[in-house]
Design a protein around this motif. Structure first.
Motif, PDB file in Angstrom:
ATOM      1  N   CYS A   4      -6.647  -2.089   0.908  1.00  0.00           N
ATOM      2  CA  CYS A   4      -5.561  -1.957   1.994  1.00  0.00           C
ATOM      3  C   CYS A   4      -6.622  -1.969   3.111  1.00  0.00           C
ATOM      4  O   CYS A   4      -7.649  -1.455   3.319  1.00  0.00           O
ATOM      5  CB  CYS A   4      -5.018  -0.792   1.890  1.00  0.00           C
ATOM      6  SG  CYS A   4      -4.070  -0.447   3.507  1.00  0.00           S
ATOM      7  N   CYS A  47       0.797  -1.088  -0.062  1.00  0.00           N
ATOM      8  CA  CYS A  47       0.007  -0.011  -0.058  1.00  0.00           C
ATOM      9  C   CYS A  47       0.998   1.256   0.028  1.00  0.00           C
ATOM     10  O   CYS A  47       1.894   1.329   0.743  1.00  0.00           O
ATOM     11  CB  CYS A  47      -0.778   0.109   1.259  1.00  0.00           C
ATOM     12  SG  CYS A  47      -1.814   1.637   1.487  1.00  0.00           S
ATOM     13  N   CYS A  69      -5.994   1.383   5.636  1.00  0.00           N
ATOM     14  CA  CYS A  69      -6.539   2.728   5.245  1.00  0.00           C
ATOM     15  C   CYS A  69      -7.674   2.504   4.149  1.00  0.00           C
ATOM     16  O   CYS A  69      -8.223   3.821   4.049  1.00  0.00           O
ATOM     17  CB  CYS A  69      -5.455   3.534   4.643  1.00  0.00           C
ATOM     18  SG  CYS A  69      -4.817   2.965   2.929  1.00  0.00           S
ATOM     19  N   GLN A 108       0.411   4.135   1.047  1.00  0.00           N
ATOM     20  CA  GLN A 108       0.141   4.951   2.163  1.00  0.00           C
ATOM     21  C   GLN A 108       0.483   4.429   3.561  1.00  0.00           C
ATOM     22  O   GLN A 108       0.471   5.170   4.584  1.00  0.00           O
ATOM     23  CB  GLN A 108      -1.499   5.436   2.152  1.00  0.00           C
ATOM     24  CG  GLN A 108      -1.890   5.806   1.187  1.00  0.00           C
ATOM     25  CD  GLN A 108      -3.306   6.689   1.207  1.00  0.00           C
ATOM     26  OE1 GLN A 108      -3.221   7.728   1.820  1.00  0.00           O
ATOM     27  NE2 GLN A 108      -4.347   6.133   0.917  1.00  0.00           N
ATOM     28  N   CYS A 109       0.439   3.140   3.486  1.00  0.00           N
ATOM     29  CA  CYS A 109       0.744   2.593   4.940  1.00  0.00           C
ATOM     30  C   CYS A 109       1.909   1.339   4.743  1.00  0.00           C
ATOM     31  O   CYS A 109       2.158   0.847   3.761  1.00  0.00           O
ATOM     32  CB  CYS A 109      -0.632   1.481   5.126  1.00  0.00           C
ATOM     33  SG  CYS A 109      -2.059   2.287   5.134  1.00  0.00           S
TER      34      CYS A 109
HETATM   35 ZN   LIG Z   1      -3.141   1.767   3.227  1.00  0.00          ZN
END
Ligand SMILES: [Zn+2]
Ligand SMILES: [Zn+2]
Length: 708
Positions: free
Chosen positions: A430, A407, A433, A409-410
């Motif tokens: 994900c 991911c 998020c 963002q994570c």
């Molecule tokens: Zn994520």
């Protein structure tokens, strides 16, 4: 002219103090009362607040003070709930307004609707009268039908005075009929016609079943159900009935623990060990711990029920600080399920190339397990197969280069979901998020078209089962399937009604359900939770395994076995499994207690975390290092108090934010309280709300964290 009346009001902001306002009796239709919900001008806006103090004085000049704009027609919150909120605010180092205002349902926080409230409540009461619910007598067990063990337990409970504070642990193995015992106990409390009782359950999914049972048991009592799954309006009315004393039975999840209940006389916390009693955002309270404080404050008994008590509770019961009541026999006479540890490193447990029944696709289902499921199918019993990963596969990978479906963002991977679960197409999603992406046709790094899945989730296991037993009726139960077509309740109903042969699902299926025809339970991924940096992971795994094992063989209609549980593991010698093999809950708890004592971990020490969140991990770590430096320089780190170095969180990156934590540990509760108060003051002084002025770090203090 009469002297002005000053009231102090708290609002839902991370501000340590309340604010003074003037109260105009004429305009507001009477004198102020503590606990009144009001609307106040705040900065340039209007906010809902709560009156926490009434006086004739203010530190400010009267003509500088603003006026309370409106008061809600609701009766004020009772003094006991204000005491509870005050305690929670101090103990969890969270502003009083931020603690109390979020517990009031949205419906009561719309001042423009306040005028219409009395009429609304009246029509609602009218409607309720007309709609009389037929009572289903399902699951109703009268006292006369209790077995000997249950009767003895009930006797012990009844020996506890109802007008004294007492914490009681009711420890009973799965299927021993704890619910029937505590419902019978509560009937004694409810003989007092005004009395209110609070019944907490860990999970929304467990409420419909228990709701039916409680309604059948107490047909002439008013009951309300409070959890995040009920609509705002229903919750608003239920909360009103609770806070005015109209409802006698309040059934709910952790948020119900903070409901104002003016006539509260007893509390039950079912599955008291369950991690979901811990709130994980906003004020991070433990509903169980607050319920105990509340019972203590009100001088009423509280009963904690569990098959696998938390270490904290078990130690207190052993030491005699809690009343200890045991139920060591399964209610319907069935024996406990037999435990099989399937050693996956042993080639004999695996399919070999020559096996005629070897399935085409590889899965986590071993030959040993497959044989057992086959036999269970032949004997017309249901099988429950547990894997704690929803989706098809936990990660998509490229065979040519090292690309993995991370991911963006994570710090986690995007899970592959096959068509039908989240949408019409297969997707990557994900679980941290919520980001959803379509599946790339080629590797984004090297262009290779041959992308492979790694690992297995519920969907993939479902496919494997359908391949291995084509005529079996298979049902998948996880948050995806329960969100899609039917609600969780309907899925569980399918199982109850026997429309399913094999159920595959996440731990959602493991808790509390009283299935009658499960002959076999299998756990496919126990090892994934065996090794974790969190010192509580073994305790949790053990509780989950006991829970899920307890779904097997609950009815003794054949008068024989209690069913079986198969655990696939590479480490059958691990303590968790060995104690489970012997159904030795007390042995496991005693072993774990020794381990914790030696390591100086809770419940033999007290902990708190300071969380910091930023766009950059370095900044978050630097911020916490600064805090540690301050605490050191101020001479606050004394003997018996440890402040560790800041570290990244286990899930370091979520939705683009990077997260770090500072662990503070103390041998003494009071010392911990002191250092947390100083920490809070220091961080506040350098912040706007909960964001630091310098570096824009979002911070939060968490007392008694349950995952580290
Ligand atoms: Zn994520
Ligand atoms: Zn590649």
């Amino acid at each position: 002219m009469p002297p002005p009346i000053v009231v102090q009001v708290v609002v839902d902001k991370p501000l340590a103090q309340g604010f003074d306002y003037l109260w105009n009796e004429e305009l507001l239709g009477g004198p102020p009362e503590l606990g009144t919900i009001v609307e106040v001008p705040f900065g340039r806006s209007l906010l809902v607040g709560l009156v926490i103090k009434v006086s004739a004085y203010s530190d400010y000049e009267f003509d500088k003070l603003k006026h309370i704009k409106r008061r809600s027609p609701l009766p004020p919150l009772d003094p006991a709930i204000l005491r509870l909120m005050n305690f929670a605010s101090q103990y969890y180092i969270h502003a009083l307004g931020e603690t109390i205002i979020p517990t009031i349902p949205q419906m009561w926080k719309k001042p423009n609707d306040w005028e219409k409230i009395p009429k609304k409540l009246a029509t609602n009461a009218e409607k309720k009268k007309k709609k009389s619910n037929p009572i289903l007598a399902e699951g109703f067990i009268e006292e006369i039908h209790l077995n000997e063990g249950q009767k003895r337990a009930l006797e012990k409970l009844r020996a506890c005075p109802l007008d004294e504070f007492k914490t009681i642990l009711l420890q009973g193995q799965t299927g021993s009929g704890k619910t029937a015992v505590f419902l019978n106990w509560l009937s004694g409390v409810l003989e007092n016609t005004n009395a209110q009782v609070l019944l907490l359950v860990p999970e929304i999914n467990l409420t419909p079943q228990l709701e039916r049972r409680v309604r059948a048991y107490f047909p002439d009592k008013t009951m309300v159900v409070l959890h995040s799954g009920v609509s705002e309006k229903v919750r608003g009315i239920a909360w009103h009935d609770a806070m005015t004393g109209k409802a006698q039975i309040i059934l709910g999840t952790r948020l119900a623990a903070l409901t104002p209940l003016p006539n509260l006389r007893a509390i039950v916390v079912d599955e008291e060990h369950d991690p979901s009693y811990k709130q994980q955002d906003g004020i991070r309270y433990s509903a169980r711990d607050l319920a105990i404080w509340r019972a203590h404050d009100l001088k009423v008994p509280i009963l904690l029920a569990s098959a696998t008590p938390s270490l904290e509770t078990w130690i207190a019961a052993k030491a005699g600080r809690y009343e200890y009541v045991r139920l060591d026999q399964r209610a319907q006479g069935a024996s406990l399920p037999k435990v099989y540890l399937v050693n996956t490193r042993d080639p004999q447990t695996q399919f070999s190339p020559g096996d005629v029944d070897k399935p085409k696709s590889k899965s986590l289902i071993t030959k040993t397990l497959a044989n057992a499921v086959g036999k269970n199918l032949d004997s017309k019993q249901q099988s429950l197969i547990l894997i704690n990963r929803r989706g098809y596969a936990p990660v998509l990978s490229c065979g040519a280069c090292s690309w993995l479906s991370k991911c963006g963002q994570c710090s986690s991977y995007m899970v592959l979901h096959k068509a039908g679960a989240l949408g019409r197409k297969s997707m990557l999603s994900c679980h941290h998020c919520g980001l959803v992406k379509s599946i790339p046709s080629h590797c984004p790094d090297c262009g290779n078209a041959d992308l492979k899945t790694l690992g297995q989730g519920t969907q993939k296991i479902e496919d494997a089962i359908e391949e291995m037993w084509p005529s079996a009726r298979v049902l998948r139960v996880d948050t995806d399937s329960s969100r899609k077509s039917k609600g969780a309740e309907e899925l569980f109903q399918e199982i109850h009604e026997g429309n399913v042969d094999i159920v595959v699902g996440t731990q959602m299926i493991a808790k509390g359900h009283d299935y009658q025809n499960i002959g076999l339970v299998a756990v496919l991924d126990a090892d994934s939770r065996l090794f974790s940096q969190d010192f509580r992971s073994a305790e949790r795994l053990f509780a989950q395994l006991v829970q899920v094992a307890g779904r097997a063989g609950r009815s003794s209609k054949d008068g024989e076995t209690g069913g079986a549980i198969y655990i696939e593991t590479q480490f059958p010698e691990a303590a968790v499994f060995q104690f489970l093999l012997r159904h030795d809950v007390d042995g496991f708890l005693s072993f774990t207690a020794n381990e914790r004592k030696e390591a100086g971990l809770p419940p033999f020490a007290y902990q708190a975390l300071v969380h910091a969140e930023s766009k950059s991990l370095d900044k978050a770590i630097h911020y916490l290092s600064g805090l540690k430096g301050y605490l050191k320089a101020a001479g606050l780190i004394s003997k018996g108090l440890r402040v560790y170095d800041p570290v990244p969180r286990a899930m370091m990156r979520v939705a683009g934010s990077e997260r770090a934590q500072l662990l503070i540990e103390s041998d003494d509760r009071k010392n911990l309280q002191e250092i947390l108060e100083v920490t809070d003051r220091y961080l506040r002084d350098h912040s706007q709300g909960r964001i630091s002025k310098e570096g824009h770090i979002r911070w939060l203090i968490e007392r008694d964290p349950t995952s580290i």
